[in-house]
Write an enzyme that holds these catalytic residues in place. Structure first.
Site, PDB file in Angstrom:
ATOM      1  N   SER A 148      44.821  56.440  39.670  1.00  0.00           N
ATOM      2  CA  SER A 148      43.607  56.708  38.903  1.00  0.00           C
ATOM      3  C   SER A 148      42.952  55.484  38.283  1.00  0.00           C
ATOM      4  CB  SER A 148      43.895  57.752  37.828  1.00  0.00           C
ATOM      5  OG  SER A 148      44.070  59.013  38.428  1.00  0.00           O
TER       6      SER A 148
ATOM      7  N   TYR B  60      41.372  66.354  31.700  1.00  0.00           N
ATOM      8  CA  TYR B  60      41.409  65.328  32.745  1.00  0.00           C
ATOM      9  C   TYR B  60      41.473  66.011  34.106  1.00  0.00           C
ATOM     10  CZ  TYR B  60      42.840  61.037  35.105  1.00  0.00           C
ATOM     11  OH  TYR B  60      42.904  59.949  35.935  1.00  0.00           O
TER      12      TYR B  60
ATOM     13  N   ASN C 103      40.627  65.434  38.339  1.00  0.00           N
ATOM     14  CA  ASN C 103      40.283  64.538  39.433  1.00  0.00           C
ATOM     15  C   ASN C 103      39.011  64.945  40.172  1.00  0.00           C
ATOM     16  OD1 ASN C 103      42.637  62.520  39.648  1.00  0.00           O
ATOM     17  ND2 ASN C 103      43.665  64.493  39.420  1.00  0.00           N
TER      18      ASN C 103
ATOM     19  N   GLY D 124      47.381  55.027  36.287  1.00  0.00           N
ATOM     20  CA  GLY D 124      47.300  55.739  37.549  1.00  0.00           C
ATOM     21  C   GLY D 124      48.680  56.066  38.074  1.00  0.00           C
TER      22      GLY D 124
END
Length: 370
Positions: free
Chosen positions: A69, A169, A171, A311
């Site tokens: 990430s 959060y 993606n 990430g």
């Protein structure tokens, strides 16, 4: 680039980096890598652990790793550059740019702004919940997903909440932002990242993998995964990262990530107005950890705060932060948090494992300042 390991002060610095990395290896990461970069560009890099469990080789110094990430910060910089160029407006609905694409149960693209996508307040459902990311890692390693595939998976599920009403959060937000960048530039996301960030900064080991590309191009430590700590490590270095797309597919090295995050905040890549927008945070539910536009804030034990991202994906975990004086600390481990646990569904234990990387960053940033 000057090598700061030529004097006694920097050999002490290298010892500090090694100590921080050993703390990660002691917590079961097969290998750990880090680079500390001062405001003048002097770097100290170190490694610990084993880079290849089959041969016993040490990890390469400043090797290439999957950055997960941390890719989001690259995408956010591209979007903010497009804002500076007048091609995108942060508080404009995504429907304006991608008409008819984002729709589903409780999902209204005319109410979701570009800013909400960047800061994870859009309410879009999380596609990674439905692709076997946690329990089918090895079965899915060779599957190619297009960004539209990932959007389609997400949009078969209802909205998580009303846009702007909370932080979660997700993606999916950055897959949509990838399509936004491509729509307004009429060019691939990978090309935009390369031309706007990688080439101007001279990052020769940082790239967005091409379609179907499964191997890591340069010298790298191997990445490992297992379904729980009761199992043996299995090599997951080779993997199609298309499932992560603009949310997490990129590859870089600790030193080049440090160069990037430093350039993001020192005015090299963005105007001061854009940097100020990036730093406007929403509450994440974690004390003093606000999420901005593709970055989060992290309080430092020695005072002040660092900015950057982390990430994680099967095989690798990274954290990339810049402190108040411009010092960057970038760490990488060769396993993903859930693989370190006896029960990967134990969220509290997972948070503790994830905090190890933040603790290492804090220790290096604060010992350096102290």
């Amino acid at each position: 680039m000057k090598d700061s390991t030529n004097n006694s002060a920097s050999s002490a610095e290298k010892e500090r980096v090694l100590t921080a990395l050993q703390s990660l290896v002691d917590e079961d990461f097969p290998a750990a890598l880090a680079t500390v970069r001062d405001p003048q560009g002097n770097t100290t890099s170190a490694v610990a652990g084993v880079g290849n469990l089959e041969t016993g080789e040490a990890p390469p110094l400043d090797g290439e790793v999957r950055i997960g990430s941390n890719t989001k910060t690259f995408v956010a910089v591209v979007i903010l550059q497009l804002v500076q160029e007048g091609k995108i407006t942060l508080d404009e609905p995504i429907e304006t740019y991608l008409p008819g694409l984002i729709h589903g149960e409780g999902i209204d693209a005319s109410k979701i702004t570009v800013r909400q996508l960047l800061q994870h307040t859009s309410g879009l459902p999380e596609y990674t919940d439905y692709i076997g990311l946690e329990d089918k890692v090895f079965e899915n390693r060779d599957i190619y997903y297009s960004p539209r595939d990932l959007i389609d998976i997400a949009l078969t599920h209802p909205a998580a909440f009303e846009p702007g009403s909370q932080f979660k959060y997700t993606n999916t937000n950055y897959i949509v932002l990838s399509l936004l960048a491509e729509k307004v530039t009429h060019r691939p996301l990978a090309e935009q990242i390369t031309q706007r960030i990688i080439e101007p900064l001279g990052l020769s080991h940082t790239y967005y993998p091409g379609p179907g590309e499964e191997d890591i191009r340069g010298t790298h430590p191997h990445g490992y995964h297992r379904n729980s700590s009761a199992e043996e490590w299995k090599d997951i270095t080779r993997m199609d990262p298309s499932w992560a797309g603009g949310a997490g597919a990129m590859i870089s090295t600790p030193s080049e990530l440090g160069t990037f995050i430093q350039a993001t905040f020192n005015g090299t890549l963005l105007t001061q107005d854009s940097i100020a927008e990036m730093k406007k945070t929403v509450d994440t539910g974690q004390p003093n950890h606000g999420y901005g536009l593709g970055i989060f804030s992290m309080p430092l034990s020695c005072g002040g705060e660092a900015w950057g991202h982390n990430g994680g994906l099967p095989g690798y975990v990274t954290q990339n932060m810049v402190g108040p004086d411009g010092t960057t600390v970038t760490t990488a481990g060769t396993a993903w948090g859930p693989a370190l646990l006896s029960d990967p569904t134990d969220r509290a234990a997972l948070q503790q494992k994830q905090k190890l990387m933040s603790d290492a960053v804090d220790s290096l940033m604060c010992k350096r300042q102290g």
